[in-house]
Design a protein around this motif. Structure first.
Motif, PDB file in Angstrom:
ATOM      1  N   UNK A   1       0.851  -1.186   0.000  1.00  0.00           N
ATOM      2  CA  UNK A   1       0.000   0.000   0.000  1.00  0.00           C
ATOM      3  C   UNK A   1       0.888   1.238   0.000  1.00  0.00           C
ATOM      4  N   UNK A   2       0.387   2.305  -0.585  1.00  0.00           N
ATOM      5  CA  UNK A   2       1.182   3.524  -0.678  1.00  0.00           C
ATOM      6  C   UNK A   2       1.287   4.188   0.682  1.00  0.00           C
ATOM      7  N   UNK A   3       2.500   4.549   1.062  1.00  0.00           N
ATOM      8  CA  UNK A   3       2.743   5.200   2.349  1.00  0.00           C
ATOM      9  C   UNK A   3       3.188   6.647   2.171  1.00  0.00           C
ATOM     10  N   UNK A   4       3.165   7.156   0.933  1.00  0.00           N
ATOM     11  CA  UNK A   4       3.520   8.546   0.693  1.00  0.00           C
ATOM     12  C   UNK A   4       4.999   8.730   0.464  1.00  0.00           C
ATOM     13  N   UNK A   5       5.533   9.797   1.038  1.00  0.00           N
ATOM     14  CA  UNK A   5       6.948  10.136   0.854  1.00  0.00           C
ATOM     15  C   UNK A   5       7.756   9.695   2.068  1.00  0.00           C
ATOM     16  N   UNK A   6       8.999   9.274   1.821  1.00  0.00           N
ATOM     17  CA  UNK A   6       9.886   8.843   2.892  1.00  0.00           C
ATOM     18  C   UNK A   6      11.259   9.476   2.697  1.00  0.00           C
ATOM     19  N   UNK A   7      11.801   9.962   3.803  1.00  0.00           N
ATOM     20  CA  UNK A   7      13.199  10.392   3.835  1.00  0.00           C
ATOM     21  C   UNK A   7      13.974   9.251   4.481  1.00  0.00           C
ATOM     22  N   UNK A   8      14.767   8.560   3.673  1.00  0.00           N
ATOM     23  CA  UNK A   8      15.443   7.344   4.108  1.00  0.00           C
ATOM     24  C   UNK A   8      16.926   7.600   4.364  1.00  0.00           C
ATOM     25  N   UNK A   9      17.405   7.021   5.453  1.00  0.00           N
ATOM     26  CA  UNK A   9      18.836   7.039   5.764  1.00  0.00           C
ATOM     27  C   UNK A   9      19.353   5.606   5.697  1.00  0.00           C
ATOM     28  N   UNK A  10      20.334   5.357   4.843  1.00  0.00           N
ATOM     29  CA  UNK A  10      20.888   4.018   4.717  1.00  0.00           C
ATOM     30  C   UNK A  10      21.595   3.582   5.992  1.00  0.00           C
ATOM     31  N   UNK A  11      21.360   2.339   6.382  1.00  0.00           N
ATOM     32  CA  UNK A  11      21.935   1.808   7.612  1.00  0.00           C
ATOM     33  C   UNK A  11      22.996   0.753   7.327  1.00  0.00           C
ATOM     34  N   UNK A  12      22.753  -0.091   6.329  1.00  0.00           N
ATOM     35  CA  UNK A  12      23.699  -1.143   6.005  1.00  0.00           C
ATOM     36  C   UNK A  12      23.066  -2.171   5.096  1.00  0.00           C
ATOM     37  N   UNK A  13      23.878  -3.091   4.591  1.00  0.00           N
ATOM     38  CA  UNK A  13      23.422  -4.120   3.653  1.00  0.00           C
ATOM     39  C   UNK A  13      23.863  -5.487   4.153  1.00  0.00           C
TER      40      UNK A  13
ATOM     41  N   UNK B   1      19.079  -2.181   4.587  1.00  0.00           N
ATOM     42  CA  UNK B   1      18.256  -1.666   5.680  1.00  0.00           C
ATOM     43  C   UNK B   1      18.362  -0.146   5.700  1.00  0.00           C
ATOM     44  N   UNK B   2      17.219   0.515   5.857  1.00  0.00           N
ATOM     45  CA  UNK B   2      17.173   1.975   5.898  1.00  0.00           C
ATOM     46  C   UNK B   2      16.226   2.415   7.002  1.00  0.00           C
ATOM     47  N   UNK B   3      16.400   3.656   7.427  1.00  0.00           N
ATOM     48  CA  UNK B   3      15.615   4.200   8.535  1.00  0.00           C
ATOM     49  C   UNK B   3      14.895   5.450   8.061  1.00  0.00           C
ATOM     50  N   UNK B   4      13.622   5.574   8.415  1.00  0.00           N
ATOM     51  CA  UNK B   4      12.874   6.815   8.220  1.00  0.00           C
ATOM     52  C   UNK B   4      12.490   7.352   9.590  1.00  0.00           C
ATOM     53  N   UNK B   5      12.183   8.647   9.669  1.00  0.00           N
ATOM     54  CA  UNK B   5      11.965   9.267  10.971  1.00  0.00           C
ATOM     55  C   UNK B   5      10.566   9.824  11.161  1.00  0.00           C
ATOM     56  N   UNK B   6       9.683   9.713  10.185  1.00  0.00           N
ATOM     57  CA  UNK B   6       8.333  10.227  10.355  1.00  0.00           C
ATOM     58  C   UNK B   6       7.592   9.471  11.443  1.00  0.00           C
ATOM     59  N   UNK B   7       7.207  10.149  12.536  1.00  0.00           N
ATOM     60  CA  UNK B   7       6.527   9.478  13.624  1.00  0.00           C
ATOM     61  C   UNK B   7       7.439   8.579  14.432  1.00  0.00           C
TER      62      UNK B   7
ATOM     63  N   UNK C   1      26.530   7.209  11.907  1.00  0.00           N
ATOM     64  CA  UNK C   1      25.875   6.473  12.994  1.00  0.00           C
ATOM     65  C   UNK C   1      26.030   7.171  14.342  1.00  0.00           C
ATOM     66  N   UNK C   2      27.019   8.028  14.495  1.00  0.00           N
ATOM     67  CA  UNK C   2      27.206   8.711  15.777  1.00  0.00           C
ATOM     68  C   UNK C   2      26.598  10.105  15.764  1.00  0.00           C
ATOM     69  N   UNK C   3      25.756  10.388  14.765  1.00  0.00           N
ATOM     70  CA  UNK C   3      25.073  11.666  14.682  1.00  0.00           C
ATOM     71  C   UNK C   3      23.567  11.432  14.643  1.00  0.00           C
ATOM     72  N   UNK C   4      22.811  12.391  15.157  1.00  0.00           N
ATOM     73  CA  UNK C   4      21.365  12.291  15.050  1.00  0.00           C
ATOM     74  C   UNK C   4      20.958  12.517  13.597  1.00  0.00           C
ATOM     75  N   UNK C   5      19.937  11.794  13.129  1.00  0.00           N
ATOM     76  CA  UNK C   5      18.953  11.044  13.914  1.00  0.00           C
ATOM     77  C   UNK C   5      19.301   9.566  14.152  1.00  0.00           C
ATOM     78  N   UNK C   6      20.352   9.019  13.506  1.00  0.00           N
ATOM     79  CA  UNK C   6      20.621   7.590  13.641  1.00  0.00           C
ATOM     80  C   UNK C   6      21.210   7.229  14.998  1.00  0.00           C
ATOM     81  N   UNK C   7      21.917   8.149  15.643  1.00  0.00           N
ATOM     82  CA  UNK C   7      22.573   7.821  16.912  1.00  0.00           C
ATOM     83  C   UNK C   7      21.574   7.360  17.966  1.00  0.00           C
ATOM     84  N   UNK C   8      20.334   7.796  17.856  1.00  0.00           N
ATOM     85  CA  UNK C   8      19.324   7.399  18.835  1.00  0.00           C
ATOM     86  C   UNK C   8      19.035   5.912  18.844  1.00  0.00           C
ATOM     87  N   UNK C   9      19.330   5.220  17.732  1.00  0.00           N
ATOM     88  CA  UNK C   9      19.100   3.775  17.688  1.00  0.00           C
ATOM     89  C   UNK C   9      19.958   3.036  18.699  1.00  0.00           C
TER      90      UNK C   9
END
Length: 470
Positions: A112-124, A139-145, A217-225
């Motif tokens: 199903x369509x989820x609209x637009x995503x801002x994706x940050x690559x995490x690894x393969x 694997x990628x991370x989005x931050x909406x919600x 990975x040591x910068x926000x928004x990914x560092x929060x993981x």
């Protein structure tokens, strides 16, 4: 459940019960044909999970005399077949939970369509399955919600060479020119994105994507993981792996580690926050590139790592790393300090090439449960005649404070040795329903007990020296 579904479940239960009673060693072409007919009926009734279970068990009679056969895997497949068919209405009449969507399974994923995503690559990571499929998942991370993990994959029939080729090729997503290698270290803005319920992204003809800056990975928004305690992450990841289905990324943990040297089966590390000793290891005997890279990391004691890894539930303290950030290593600038351990090759430090990874026994196995496991596996292999006689094992289980294990074993033995008299006085073997139900109850108990012990062992391992007793 409609009539066709209930009929398919009944057919699958009957096929599985008869295969159990005969044992895979004695099951011939007739039993295999019955299982395949049940699989076809399940597919026709739109029960993909049941169809897959029947097909998996049907491979047992075909492969049992070959090196490809693994009794533990066959026993797990037979348990899955009997459990799924029983939940869907097969087997003897009696109370049972209402079927769920997980029991039905997923035949073809809906997006199903989820609209637009801002994706940050995490690894393969490399994907290589026993059924002949290979490829790469990013694997990628989005931050909406809040931070959410997604995956973009390219997996198709092929061998290990396909995974290497796909890693450097352009991804089939939004007409982007990025490769998986690049996306895992950069970012993307995608519009009109379609996603499945379990977090897989699909780029249809309407999807557009543009390359954007990634995030360290040591910068926000990914560092929060990496902010959650590792013990909490491991508990959630182990629970996700035990569930019939889980969302992508729920089986991963994010840990700050320090290398201490080489360990049997991998690289010894300690978790930075608690000092908990852990082992980073390959995903099986064929995972040679990851094993080679881990040997290279083991040659750098004191090296700080930030890792994305997958815990192995049955091996407390053992993690399969997907990717690591290792700023202390001399890496190509394009890697941005990250290494996808199953796909990249770390520069050599002059160490010898690794031998094939050696399988090790899961630590902390309970001797009582181990005995019950062997009995149930022997019945799956040789049928009802393999059931033990006497009371030595039940007494041993009770001596290990496992009264429920002794009770379910008693039910299995009683059902396996049951005989009935015909009108002419002959002793005959009854239908296998009682045996199948007792054996399923025993394997279900065994699985729950093992999961509980693994959770406790993991909590003890990663909780650190100051973790309070439960």
């Amino acid at each position: 459940m409609d009539g066709d579904a209930r009929a398919a479940a009944a057919l699958a239960w009957a096929a599985g019960a008869r295969t159990l009673a005969a044992g895979v060693r004695a099951a011939g072409s007739s039993q295999r044909s019955e299982l395949l007919r049940a699989a076809a009926a399940a597919r026709a009734a739109r029960l993909p999970r049941l169809a897959a279970a029947c097909t998996a068990v049907a491979a047992g009679p075909r492969d049992h005399a070959t090196p490809a056969f693994a009794l533990a895997e066959y026993t797990a497949a037979l348990t899955g077949l009997l459990d799924t068919s029983w939940r869907l209405g097969g087997g003897p009449e009696g109370p049972r939970p209402a079927p769920t969507l997980a029991d039905v399974g997923i035949g073809r994923r809906s997006y199903t369509e989820v609209g637009s995503l801002r994706l940050y690559g995490l690894g393969c990571e490399r994907v290589l399955t026993a059924s002949g499929y290979a490829g790469v998942v990013t694997h990628a991370v989005s931050l909406g919600g809040g931070a959410r993990l997604w995956r973009i994959g390219d997996v198709a029939p092929g061998g290990p060479d396909r995974a290497a080729a796909v890693y450097g090729a352009g991804i089939a997503f939004g007409r982007s020119a990025l490769s998986h290698r690049d996306l895992g270290r950069s970012g993307m803005v995608a519009q009109r994105v379609a996603a499945s319920a379990d977090g897989r992204l699909s780029g249809g003809s309407a999807t557009t994507a543009a390359v954007s800056a990634g995030c360290a990975w040591d910068e926000e928004p990914l560092a929060g993981l990496w902010g959650r305690p590792l013990a909490d992450q491991v508990a959630a990841a182990v629970a996700a792996q035990a569930a019939p289905v889980h969302r992508t990324g729920d089986d991963l943990v994010f840990a700050d580690l320090t290398v201490t040297g080489e360990a049997e089966g991998g690289t010894a590390v300690v978790e930075a926050a608690t000092g908990a000793p852990l082992v980073l290891g390959p995903d099986g005997a064929q995972d040679l590139l990851r094993a080679r890279n881990l040997l290279r990391l083991a040659a750098e004691p004191g090296l700080a790592l930030r890792a994305v890894a997958r815990p192995v539930p049955e091996r407390p303290g053992f993690l399969v790393p997907v990717a690591v950030h290792a700023p202390g290593l001399p890496l190509p600038a394009a890697w941005k300090g990250r290494v996808n351990l199953s796909l990249d090759t770390l520069p050599s430090a002059g160490s010898a090439a690794p031998s094939r990874p050696r399988p090790t026994e899961p630590p902390g196995a309970d001797p009582g449960l181990g005995a019950l496991t062997r009995v149930l596996a022997r019945i799956a292999e040789a049928g009802r005649e393999a059931a033990p006689d006497g009371s030595a094992l039940p007494a041993r289980l009770r001596g290990h404070h496992l009264p429920t294990a002794a009770d379910v074993l008693g039910e299995v033995v009683g059902a396996a040795r049951e005989r009935r008299r015909t009108a002419t006085g002959e002793s005959v073997v009854p239908p296998p329903d009682r045996l199948a139900r007792a054996w399923l109850a025993a394997t279900t108990y065994l699985g729950a007990a093992h999961r509980h012990l693994r959770v406790l062992a993991w909590a003890e391992r990663v909780g650190g020296p100051h973790r309070p007793a439960a």
